[in-house]
Design a protein around this motif. Structure first.
Motif: not given
Length: 111
Positions: A7-11, A26-29, A47-51
């Protein structure tokens, strides 16, 4: 369920691909990834916001606060550099996908 490492590699390519179709928040993504993966990839805010922050710092995406229907949200959109980077990411992921398909005997490779 997809492993945390995968998951991290594909983010990055997932987020850039989604934002290449339209700007989003964010939530929509998170919801899009979950739906597209048929619930196999589930991200949390942490998970999302740091990326997203890293992609903004790298100038691959831009953010802007918008109020829509009385709700203030931070929307993200891909930049020209982000589109160029996405094309590179696609090429690299196709190589990995095709290699794994060859090893696993799957003839349905990406083009």
């Amino acid at each position: 369920m997809v492993s945390k490492d995968l998951m991290a590699a594909s983010a990055k390519p997932l987020i850039l691909s989604i934002l290449a179709t339209k700007e989003s928040y964010g939530y929509e993504i998170i919801k899009s990834v979950k739906e597209l993966s048929k619930d196999e990839i589930t991200w949390k805010d942490g998970t999302l916001y740091p990326v997203l922050k890293k992609l903004c710092e790298s100038k691959l995406i831009e953010s802007e606060w918008k109020s829509i229907d009385g709700r203030k949200r931070k929307y993200y959109k891909i930049t020209k550099l982000g589109l160029d980077t996405l094309e590179e990411e696609k090429s690299q992921w196709k190589v990995v996908n095709n290699t794994l398909n060859s090893l696993w005997g799957n003839s349905a490779c990406l083009n």
